[in-house]
Enzyme design. Sequence first.
Site, mmCIF file in Angstrom:
data_model
loop_
_atom_site.group_PDB
_atom_site.id
_atom_site.type_symbol
_atom_site.label_atom_id
_atom_site.label_comp_id
_atom_site.label_asym_id
_atom_site.label_seq_id
_atom_site.Cartn_x
_atom_site.Cartn_y
_atom_site.Cartn_z
ATOM 1 N N GLU A 167 0.819 -1.294 0.025
ATOM 2 C CA GLU A 167 -0.064 0.048 -0.098
ATOM 3 C C GLU A 167 0.980 1.221 -0.054
ATOM 4 O O GLU A 167 1.109 1.933 0.951
ATOM 5 C CB GLU A 167 -0.918 -0.052 1.040
ATOM 6 C CG GLU A 167 -1.758 -1.100 1.255
ATOM 7 C CD GLU A 167 -2.918 -1.227 2.206
ATOM 8 O OE1 GLU A 167 -2.825 -0.326 3.082
ATOM 9 O OE2 GLU A 167 -3.891 -2.053 2.238
ATOM 10 N N GLU A 351 -5.884 -8.044 -0.503
ATOM 11 C CA GLU A 351 -6.591 -7.717 0.728
ATOM 12 C C GLU A 351 -8.061 -7.532 0.518
ATOM 13 O O GLU A 351 -8.380 -6.763 -0.314
ATOM 14 C CB GLU A 351 -5.826 -6.597 1.712
ATOM 15 C CG GLU A 351 -4.605 -7.066 2.324
ATOM 16 C CD GLU A 351 -3.939 -5.794 3.018
ATOM 17 O OE1 GLU A 351 -4.946 -4.954 3.696
ATOM 18 O OE2 GLU A 351 -2.880 -5.572 3.295
HETATM 19 O O1 IFM Z 1 -4.634 -3.285 8.832
HETATM 20 C C1 IFM Z 1 -4.714 -2.945 7.598
HETATM 21 C C2 IFM Z 1 -3.617 -3.429 6.790
HETATM 22 O O2 IFM Z 1 -2.520 -3.033 7.569
HETATM 23 C C3 IFM Z 1 -3.305 -2.899 5.402
HETATM 24 N N1 IFM Z 1 -4.681 -2.836 4.689
HETATM 25 C C4 IFM Z 1 -5.741 -2.552 5.310
HETATM 26 C C5 IFM Z 1 -6.025 -2.972 6.622
HETATM 27 C C6 IFM Z 1 -7.240 -2.693 7.285
HETATM 28 O O3 IFM Z 1 -7.227 -1.128 7.599
#
Ligand code: IFM
Length: 440
Positions: A167, A351
């Site tokens: 990210e 994710e």
């Molecule tokens: O917990 C986070 C993760 O570290 C990165 N992506 C989003 C998740 C939820 O906010």
Amino acid sequence: MKNQRSDFPGDFLFGCATSSYQIEGHAFGGAGRTQWDDFAATPGNVTRFENGDKACDHYHRYGEDLDLVKQAGFDAYRFSLSWARVLPEGRGQVNEAGLDFYDRLADSLLERGIKPCATLYHWELPSPLLDLGGWRNRDIASWFADFTQVIMERIGDRMFSVAPINEPWCVAWLSHFDGHHAPGVRDIRATARAMHHVLLAHGRAIETMRGLGMNNLGGVFNMEWADPADDSEGARAAADRYDAIYNQWFMSGVFKGAYPQAALDGLEPHLPEGWQEDFPTITAPLDWCGINYYTRKLIAPAGHPWPDYREVDGPLPKTFMDWEIYPEGLYNFLTRTARDYTGDLPLYVTENGMASADVLEDSTVEDPARTAYLDAHLDKVRQAIAEGVPLKGYFTWSLLDNYEWALGYEKRFGLVHVDFETLARTPKASYHALAKALTT
Ligand code: IFM
């Protein structure tokens, strides 16, 4: 759960994801201090000043956790490597216990028949590197390449896939413009530099791993669909700016060797000199592209200087993060990414998941909203595949309840409940539903 494994192509991978600082317990095993330790120790930044010292104590309990991955029927496990665990000062002296830990983790995954999918950086920058400017300093690309070399020389032979940075928007914008994440900076010049250096570091890590003969290397980008809050031209333009900064900057840099104009409008004067000359490194060819997706935002102008946008409360049902549930956004990103950026390159949802106010009662956690959320997003995954998007896998965030950064331990994203006092793990109803969908 409506969706079943048999509804997906035979080689489609199901996995779950975690990250080092959020679960390992950073006080264990000789890890160095990180920017999140400092950020959390500064009142006002993190709910109840909580940090990752203990987290889920995955450092000691990884065997039990990987058994849970296996029993759920997952094919792959996405985890991250803590830079400060491997190199406590960020450079120089190696912490052998840190290398040994990741070595054991890799072997333990393979012993269970689970594909190890590593991310090199998921935000716990070693504090000594922050002293040198962190992501503002161009040298971070070389420090990161050196870290990549050290850890991948040790475990690279056993990785199914590797992505350098989780990210990049969070690393750069959320942490240097919004100031919501460590190091909590709010400064446009710092932001512009971080926005560029994070991609330069990505490219250098890819080069380093290619030099080690590694393959199946990708990038992981988080995306939030941006809709205008109303029909006005101003709202449309504000949503486009949001989209350019959040979603397009990083993919455009990596896959097109250019930054979107709507973002350059504000950032270009603050970019480091000669930034265009870094694109040959930034565009190092990848083998796959990962998308992290959770929600959409309604955007309106703010009446401020650039970027001149604000978020407007939306009407859709929300998760415990107050994020609207909008599975269409995932479909939109999958189709747009393949169409505009990646073509035939394999895509993964790296994710997807939700936080809910889960309560452990009589040794169970009933979380039907999470099961419904996953099912609704898997519907969109199937729709995209049916329309020809080369989507190869889907990872749920997260295996365990964990440290949700500035929100501490309150926001539970796990398929498995963690009691943060006793550290007992209890699979939630959503875990069992997913396991049934994957194993029957
Ligand atoms: O917990 C986070 C993760 O570290 C990165 N992506 C989003 C998740 C939820 O906010």
